[in-house]
Design an enzyme around this catalytic site. Structure first.
Site, PDB file in Angstrom:
ATOM      1  CB  SER A  53      31.910 -20.305 -13.849  1.00  0.00           C
ATOM      2  OG  SER A  53      33.347 -19.677 -13.787  1.00  0.00           O
ATOM      3  CE1 TYR A 146      34.130 -23.850 -10.575  1.00  0.00           C
ATOM      4  CE2 TYR A 146      35.602 -21.856 -10.866  1.00  0.00           C
ATOM      5  CZ  TYR A 146      34.430 -22.672 -11.197  1.00  0.00           C
ATOM      6  OH  TYR A 146      33.759 -22.057 -12.481  1.00  0.00           O
ATOM      7  CB  SER A 147      41.760 -24.829 -11.693  1.00  0.00           C
ATOM      8  OG  SER A 147      42.639 -24.328 -12.552  1.00  0.00           O
ATOM      9  CG  ASN A 148      38.456 -20.046 -13.719  1.00  0.00           C
ATOM     10  OD1 ASN A 148      36.993 -20.052 -14.404  1.00  0.00           O
ATOM     11  ND2 ASN A 148      38.718 -19.421 -13.048  1.00  0.00           N
ATOM     12  N   GLY A 289      28.232 -18.334 -11.687  1.00  0.00           N
ATOM     13  CA  GLY A 289      29.049 -17.592 -12.539  1.00  0.00           C
ATOM     14  C   GLY A 289      29.446 -16.147 -12.269  1.00  0.00           C
TER      15      GLY A 289
END
Length: 340
Positions: A53, A146-148, A289
């Site tokens: 990330s 948080y969301s990818n 990440g």
């Protein structure tokens, strides 16, 4: 004498912290601290790693460059660029700051089980379709979560506006930052190009008793613009240093990037970059990440100190306490950025 003592403390403390990480089960750890590279265990000095990330920071920079060129409106509706998003209340800023309410797709495509994703190619729109098949997590702007999916949307936005693959825009960011060992993988590319450690992961991230497997070769389309990039600890640390120095983004866009929303008592999230309180006062700006086989943190201070650390197995892979191991990683960054 004070300056010499500080340098000595830094020179001793970080290696000791890295030794402790390896002694407690992690096969390898690499770090970059203010111009110096370190490695312990089964890891080369400044080897290439999957940064997960931390990719989001690069994508946010590419998006903000488009706002500087007046091609993207930061507070305009994101569905102007990605029409699959039907809610016109969701803005580009909210996407970059994880306040959009868009649900994450990761669990639905089976990311926790590496065998389900290692050799599979996922098209970006497939990831978005899976996310949008779920109900919104909350109303746009209501809170941080948080969301990818947000950065899949950001990647699609970049492609729509530029008319080119997202990797080209990220390549321009990499070039502007002066990074030598960082790249966006080609479609289907599973191997790392440069020197690197072997990386290890649980066969099922949700089952701490599952078998440990070699995760070095991996199709990262599962992460795409939310986490597919490859770099080195040195490049990651220098990226954040040069970003804060104003060498990558113009001041108006960097200022927008640093407008944060509180995450918890120690951290706040801006646009693809997070601020975290230092034990010595002040904050560091950077990102973490995680991806199968690798766990990383990297960042810098406004004073120019910069650091990054990467483990060759996610915390918890070898029976270690994940919370403790993540804290050890934070401690390495804190030591590196608090000492001159």
């Amino acid at each position: 004498m004070i300056a010499v003592a500080a340098v000595t403390a830094l020179a001793l403390l970080v290696p000791q912290q890295l030794d402790q990480i390896v002694a407690q089960g992690t096969p390898g750890v690499e770090a970059h601290v203010n111009g110096r590279n370190e490695a312990r265990g089964k890891a080369p000095v400044n080897g290439q790693v999957r940064i997960g990330s931390i990719t989001k920071s690069f994508v946010a920079v590419a998006t903000l460059q488009l706002t500087a060129e007046k091609k993207v409106e930061l507070d305009g509706p994101v569905n102007r660029y990605v029409p699959q998003i039907k809610d016109s209340r969701i803005t580009v800023r909210q996407v970059l700051q994880h306040t959009s309410g868009l649900p994450d797709y990761v669990m639905q495509i089976g990311v926790p089980k590496i065998a389900d994703v290692r050799d599979r190619y996922f098209a970006p729109h497939d990831l978005l379709d899976v996310a949008l098949s779920q109900s919104p997590a909350f109303q746009p702007g209501e809170r941080y979560e948080y969301s990818n999916t947000n950065y899949v949307v950001a990647g699609l936005l970049i492609q729509k506006v530029t008319g080119r693959p997202v990797g080209e825009a990220l390549g321009k960011v990499i070039t502007k930052a002066g990074l030598k060992d960082t790249y966006w993988p080609n479609q289907g590319e599973q191997r790392l190009r440069g020197k690197h450690a072997r990386a290890y992961a649980l066969s099922d991230l949700l089952d701490p008793k599952s078998t440990v497997v070699d995760a070095t070769e991996l199709d990262t389309s599962q992460a795409w613009a939310s986490g597919a990039m490859v770099s080195t600890p040195q490049d990651v640390a220098r990226f954040f240093q040069r970003l804060l120095d104003g060498k990558i983004l113009a001041k108006p866009q960097l200022d927008e990037m640093r407008k944060t929303i509180t995450v918890d008592e120690k951290s706040a999230y801006g646009l693809g970059i997070e601020s975290t309180k230092l034990s010595c006062g002040g904050v560091w700006w950077g990102h973490g990440g995680s991806i199968h086989g690798w766990g990383s943190f990297g960042g810098a201070t406004d004073g120019g100190n910069h650091a990054a650390v990467t483990l060759t197995a996610l915390p918890g892979t070898f029976g270690d306490d994940p919370a403790r191991k993540f804290q050890q990683m934070f401690d390495v960054i804190d030591t590196a950025l608090c000492k001159k």
